[in-house]
Design a protein around this motif. Structure first.
Motif, PDB file in Angstrom:
ATOM      1  N   PRO A 118       1.011  -1.130   0.077  1.00 34.93           N
ATOM      2  CA  PRO A 118      -0.098   0.178  -0.060  1.00 34.93           C
ATOM      3  C   PRO A 118       0.918   1.158   0.051  1.00 34.93           C
ATOM      4  O   PRO A 118       1.733   1.383   0.884  1.00 34.93           O
ATOM      5  CB  PRO A 118      -0.850  -0.122   1.285  1.00 34.93           C
ATOM      6  N   TYR A 198       2.717   9.502  -6.618  1.00 31.99           N
ATOM      7  CA  TYR A 198       1.901   9.061  -5.504  1.00 31.99           C
ATOM      8  C   TYR A 198       1.927  10.145  -4.615  1.00 31.99           C
ATOM      9  O   TYR A 198       3.045  10.665  -4.387  1.00 31.99           O
ATOM     10  CB  TYR A 198       2.134   7.899  -4.956  1.00 31.99           C
ATOM     11  N   HIS A 222      -6.386  -5.856  -5.922  1.00 30.10           N
ATOM     12  CA  HIS A 222      -5.839  -4.617  -6.110  1.00 30.10           C
ATOM     13  C   HIS A 222      -6.754  -3.453  -6.171  1.00 30.10           C
ATOM     14  O   HIS A 222      -8.053  -3.778  -6.334  1.00 30.10           O
ATOM     15  CB  HIS A 222      -5.359  -4.925  -7.663  1.00 30.10           C
ATOM     16  N   GLY A 223      -6.499  -2.250  -6.019  1.00 34.65           N
ATOM     17  CA  GLY A 223      -7.142  -1.055  -5.644  1.00 34.65           C
ATOM     18  C   GLY A 223      -7.474  -0.691  -4.408  1.00 34.65           C
ATOM     19  O   GLY A 223      -7.275  -1.694  -3.363  1.00 34.65           O
ATOM     20  N   PRO A 224      -7.889   0.608  -4.105  1.00 35.25           N
ATOM     21  CA  PRO A 224      -7.969   0.994  -2.816  1.00 35.25           C
ATOM     22  C   PRO A 224      -9.080   0.404  -1.979  1.00 35.25           C
ATOM     23  O   PRO A 224      -8.933   0.329  -0.730  1.00 35.25           O
ATOM     24  CB  PRO A 224      -8.333   2.576  -3.209  1.00 35.25           C
ATOM     25  N   SER A 227      -7.593  -3.180  -0.901  1.00 36.10           N
ATOM     26  CA  SER A 227      -6.325  -2.693  -0.092  1.00 36.10           C
ATOM     27  C   SER A 227      -7.054  -2.392   1.323  1.00 36.10           C
ATOM     28  O   SER A 227      -6.437  -2.797   2.300  1.00 36.10           O
ATOM     29  CB  SER A 227      -5.537  -1.580  -0.453  1.00 36.10           C
ATOM     30  N   ASP A 275       0.014  -1.530  -4.341  1.00 39.98           N
ATOM     31  CA  ASP A 275      -1.461  -2.550  -4.520  1.00 39.98           C
ATOM     32  C   ASP A 275      -2.552  -1.588  -5.123  1.00 39.98           C
ATOM     33  O   ASP A 275      -3.773  -2.092  -4.967  1.00 39.98           O
ATOM     34  CB  ASP A 275      -1.629  -2.916  -3.194  1.00 39.98           C
ATOM     35  N   GLN A 276      -2.284  -0.340  -5.536  1.00 41.57           N
ATOM     36  CA  GLN A 276      -3.319   0.583  -6.049  1.00 41.57           C
ATOM     37  C   GLN A 276      -2.693   1.628  -6.988  1.00 41.57           C
ATOM     38  O   GLN A 276      -1.413   1.712  -6.801  1.00 41.57           O
ATOM     39  CB  GLN A 276      -4.082   0.907  -5.229  1.00 41.57           C
ATOM     40  N   THR A 283      -8.055   1.788 -11.250  1.00 36.65           N
ATOM     41  CA  THR A 283      -7.474   0.529 -11.042  1.00 36.65           C
ATOM     42  C   THR A 283      -7.030  -0.418 -12.107  1.00 36.65           C
ATOM     43  O   THR A 283      -6.026  -0.914 -12.108  1.00 36.65           O
ATOM     44  CB  THR A 283      -8.336  -0.290  -9.880  1.00 36.65           C
ATOM     45  N   HIS A 286      -3.808   0.874 -13.856  1.00 39.58           N
ATOM     46  CA  HIS A 286      -2.765   0.537 -12.965  1.00 39.58           C
ATOM     47  C   HIS A 286      -2.483  -1.101 -13.371  1.00 39.58           C
ATOM     48  O   HIS A 286      -1.237  -1.508 -13.370  1.00 39.58           O
ATOM     49  CB  HIS A 286      -2.968   0.881 -11.605  1.00 39.58           C
TER      50      HIS A 286
END
Length: 330
Positions: A118, A198, A222-224, A227, A275-276, A283, A286
């Motif tokens: 993360p 980021y 994957h993705g916020p 996560s 991871d995001q 996503t 990414h």
């Protein structure tokens, strides 16, 4: 004379048999999950740098049921590529553990690989020691639209309490962290540039040696949102903060717990991706980046893993009388 010859033949056969069948006493076993090509001379995956450091003069030992051969050097360090995912890695690990050519009575295990991190917790190039190994998959999940707005969409499934998470030997983990926390890690201009996409402070810093929970899922979550779910699961299980997304650790821990125990198990992961995505990409974008948009730092990270882990392996081997009968704090 005939009986004397027969007796001598049997004596020689037994003697030869004993030499051939004496198992290798393993001091440290190093497990990678995948290799990109050969074990040396090409682009390195998770095992190549370990192989080049410890096993270039080692003969392959074939183990029925394992993905690949086991290599052992004269110092009692052995290693192998187990395969990606929980099923492949754990089946290889069990085949190796149960093989009579190897003696794991006093062995330490370094489970070594790459993973995601993360951006609020770390950055590409980090090397993280696992304190807890957690299974991402063992539970109930449902679509967010089918639940209450804002509430978690995961619930642990009963019956898996003993195998859904493992706390590793905290004294051993803390020792490994202290031993390696000042190792100078490699970095690259590509990774440095990628981090700047980021906004998080942790994502933008230089690589470091850290510690936390590793969460393994056969799904490459994957993705916020997922996560945050991984962090929720880690908290739900009373573990440390989720730091690394991977695919094998908890399954290998289950094999070891059923056979030789996990008191001497270490999990070492290098962060090769976030991871995001960053706030300016989806996503999916990414996960499937355009050419030239991938994260840099893979080559440096797989080297960093061995820079860090070799300190532990070499110390255990060099001070084997102190480690043979288990790790003890001074």
């Amino acid at each position: 004379m005939k009986y004397v010859f027969l007796a001598l033949s049997l004596l020689v056969s037994v003697s030869t048999y004993g030499v051939e069948k004496k198992p290798i006493a393993v001091k440290v076993f190093i497990a990678g999950m995948f290799e990109i090509g050969a074990n040396q001379g090409d682009k390195a995956g998770e095992f190549q740098h370990w192989f080049e450091r410890y096993f270039t003069n080692s003969e392959p030992l074939i183990v029925k049921g394992a993905l690949g051969p086991v290599f052992c050097n004269q110092d009692g360090v052995c290693g192998s590529v187990l395969g990606m995912g929980k099923v492949a890695s754990s089946s290889s690990m069990q085949a190796i553990i149960l093989n009579e050519q190897l003696d794991f009575t006093h062995s330490y295990f370094v489970i070594s690989g790459v993973g995601g991190i993360p951006p609020s917790k770390g950055t590409i190039g980090d090397v993280n020691w696992g304190s807890w190994l957690i299974d991402y998959d063992l539970g109930h999940r449902w679509m967010p639209a089918e639940g209450k707005p804002g509430e978690p969409v995961f619930m642990p499934r009963q019956g898996y309490e003993d195998i859904r998470r493992y706390q590793l030997n905290s004294a051993l983990v803390n020792w490994a962290v202290m031993l390696t926390q000042n190792v100078q890690l490699m970095d690259s201009p590509d990774a440095q540039a990628y981090r700047m996409r980021y906004p998080q402070t942790q994502a933008r810093r230089k690589p470091a040696v850290t510690v936390g929970s590793h969460i393994a899922g056969d799904t490459f979550f994957h993705g916020p949102g997922l996560s945050a779910e991984a962090q929720y699961i880690s908290q739900l299980y009373g573990a440390d903060d989720y730091m690394i997304a991977e695919m094998e650790g908890v399954a290998i821990a289950q094999v070891l717990s059923r056979t030789v125990g996990i008191d001497r198990m270490l999990s070492l992961r290098g962060a090769v991706n976030f991871d995001q995505g960053n706030p300016n990409e989806s996503t999916l974008a990414h996960l499937d980046p355009a050419p030239g948009e991938t994260a840099g730092g893979f080559a440096e990270t797989v080297e960093n893993i061995v820079f860090v882990g070799a300190n532990v392996v070499d110390t255990i081997v060099d001070k084997w009388p102190d480690f043979k009968n288990g790790f003890k704090t001074e």
